[in-house]
Enzyme design. Sequence first.
Site, mmCIF file in Angstrom:
data_model
loop_
_atom_site.group_PDB
_atom_site.id
_atom_site.type_symbol
_atom_site.label_atom_id
_atom_site.label_comp_id
_atom_site.label_asym_id
_atom_site.label_seq_id
_atom_site.Cartn_x
_atom_site.Cartn_y
_atom_site.Cartn_z
ATOM 1 N N HIS A 129 -16.017 -70.051 -44.905
ATOM 2 C CA HIS A 129 -16.283 -69.284 -43.678
ATOM 3 C C HIS A 129 -14.956 -68.650 -43.248
ATOM 4 O O HIS A 129 -13.892 -69.216 -43.514
ATOM 5 C CB HIS A 129 -16.776 -70.277 -42.619
ATOM 6 N N ASP A 206 -13.884 -78.725 -44.034
ATOM 7 C CA ASP A 206 -14.662 -78.028 -43.011
ATOM 8 C C ASP A 206 -16.101 -78.539 -43.115
ATOM 9 O O ASP A 206 -16.851 -78.143 -44.013
ATOM 10 C CB ASP A 206 -14.584 -76.513 -43.263
ATOM 11 N N GLN A 209 -21.083 -77.340 -41.668
ATOM 12 C CA GLN A 209 -22.463 -77.291 -42.184
ATOM 13 C C GLN A 209 -22.864 -78.592 -42.876
ATOM 14 O O GLN A 209 -23.962 -78.677 -43.450
ATOM 15 C CB GLN A 209 -22.639 -76.120 -43.165
ATOM 16 N N LYS A 232 -23.735 -77.213 -33.736
ATOM 17 C CA LYS A 232 -24.530 -77.176 -34.969
ATOM 18 C C LYS A 232 -25.179 -78.536 -35.263
ATOM 19 O O LYS A 232 -25.927 -78.692 -36.222
ATOM 20 C CB LYS A 232 -23.657 -76.751 -36.155
ATOM 21 N N CYS A 370 -20.147 -64.404 -41.696
ATOM 22 C CA CYS A 370 -18.712 -64.740 -41.593
ATOM 23 C C CYS A 370 -18.194 -65.289 -42.914
ATOM 24 O O CYS A 370 -17.367 -66.212 -42.940
ATOM 25 C CB CYS A 370 -18.446 -65.735 -40.463
HETATM 26 N N1 PLP Z 1 -17.202 -73.349 -40.922
HETATM 27 C C1 PLP Z 1 -18.447 -73.156 -41.345
HETATM 28 C C2 PLP Z 1 -18.829 -73.573 -42.731
HETATM 29 C C3 PLP Z 1 -19.390 -72.574 -40.502
HETATM 30 O O1 PLP Z 1 -20.634 -72.373 -40.923
HETATM 31 C C4 PLP Z 1 -18.994 -72.197 -39.192
HETATM 32 C C5 PLP Z 1 -19.949 -71.527 -38.294
HETATM 33 O O2 PLP Z 1 -20.912 -70.942 -38.712
HETATM 34 C C6 PLP Z 1 -17.679 -72.442 -38.803
HETATM 35 C C7 PLP Z 1 -16.810 -73.020 -39.689
HETATM 36 C C8 PLP Z 1 -17.197 -72.074 -37.445
HETATM 37 O O3 PLP Z 1 -17.845 -72.835 -36.477
HETATM 38 P P1 PLP Z 1 -17.612 -72.534 -34.943
HETATM 39 O O4 PLP Z 1 -17.905 -71.078 -34.734
HETATM 40 O O5 PLP Z 1 -18.596 -73.422 -34.252
HETATM 41 O O6 PLP Z 1 -16.199 -72.883 -34.629
#
Ligand code: PLP
Length: 413
Positions: A129, A206, A209, A232, A370
């Site tokens: 992401h 990270d 997900q 999430k 993203c």
């Molecule tokens: N990392 C992953 C794999 C994501 O899917 C997302 C959000 O879609 C993020 C990071 C960023 O999350 P946040 O916008 O809640 O900080």
Amino acid sequence: MSVIERPTLDVERIRQDFPILAAKARGHDLVYLDSAATSQKPSAVIEAIHRYYAEQNSNVHRGLYELSELATEKYEAARATVRSFIHASDSHEIVFVRGATEGINLVAQTFGRATLKAGDQVLITAMEHHSNIVPWQMLCAEKGALLKVVPISDSGELLLDEYARLLTPRTRIAALAHVSNALGTINPVREMIEMAHSVGAKVLIDGAQAVPHLPVDVQDLDCDFYVFSGHKVCGPTGIGVLYGKAEILEAMPPYQGGGDMILSVTFEKTTYNRPPYKFEAGTPHIEGAIGLAAALTYLEGVGMAAIAAYEKDLTAYGAERLIEVPGLRLIGTARNKAAVLSFVLEGVHPHDIGTLLDRQGIAIRAGHHCAQPVMERFGVPATARASLSFYNTPEELDRLQEALCKVNEVFGR
Ligand code: PLP
């Protein structure tokens, strides 16, 4: 119509816990298939937030009166709930942040800045992401370090041979998605962490997900940092978690300056508080932490192993139904996948798919999610993405399939 034969969860009962799932969308029963963007919230979370403001609201860590003690107790109890949910060894390893994005930036700006030197390397993957790309790019630019990227296969799996090759003694940090938001791939992070440690690199996972879909045990993984977002995992927005190993957090410089992150301040010298408070400057998102704890307690009640098993079947069922749609191509067909069905439909822009499904009450996401490098890798500008949760049903995926056939009709197929 084939449906999942052995549902491992009582999904009809679970759905009643989520008030919004009874809503109408464009005059149809809502089919919510955008949980990777944000999950829906059960009544337990909504009520915990309401209760906090109705009965417990006060600032934390400061007051000497009963209400402030109560709010502090709830806030710190929330930290303990997070600790137990991800199996950290100590609550002081749990830092409340705004979300996965802030957790990654915090690590890049503190640990990364203090550690990286010119010529060092940061290793990420091609399925990250943007939140797990840009903070490292910024850091590398500042330090004169190199950003290396692990490529992915046509099915959307990481090329582990390449990963092994790219890990060198110059690799200081490996920052890896546990589960890809654009492809659904579940990466073998345990093995990858071990490989990174063998060259002396620290590893950030990270888990934005992953935590909503899989049981996560940070001690078993042996990661150095793990981040995820509350919104999430059925919790509120604006709250997230950075887990860090105690000794690493201890050695890290602070992130932001302000109240609560200090022990004493004079104009000559400030002494910092211990982790996690050292990284929580200012009044924290108290309500968010309490709501997040309510969400994790709720998920624990349903059972993360049961959620993972149910969603695995549901994702496989969804994939089967989708490939029946003429002209549809799934993007991301890894052997080990979680809850994401990304696809393109020949001759139809993903945004048109999203708009036409919306008219039938179906909420999906269309775009680059993203993860623009993933789109580039698969040669598409965007995909349509249906992302699932344990509150979705096979019948909703049937509706998605039928609606996609209607999209085809609109486009003359
Ligand atoms: N990392 C992953 C794999 C994501 O899917 C997302 C959000 O879609 C993020 C990071 C960023 O999350 P946040 O916008 O809640 O900080």
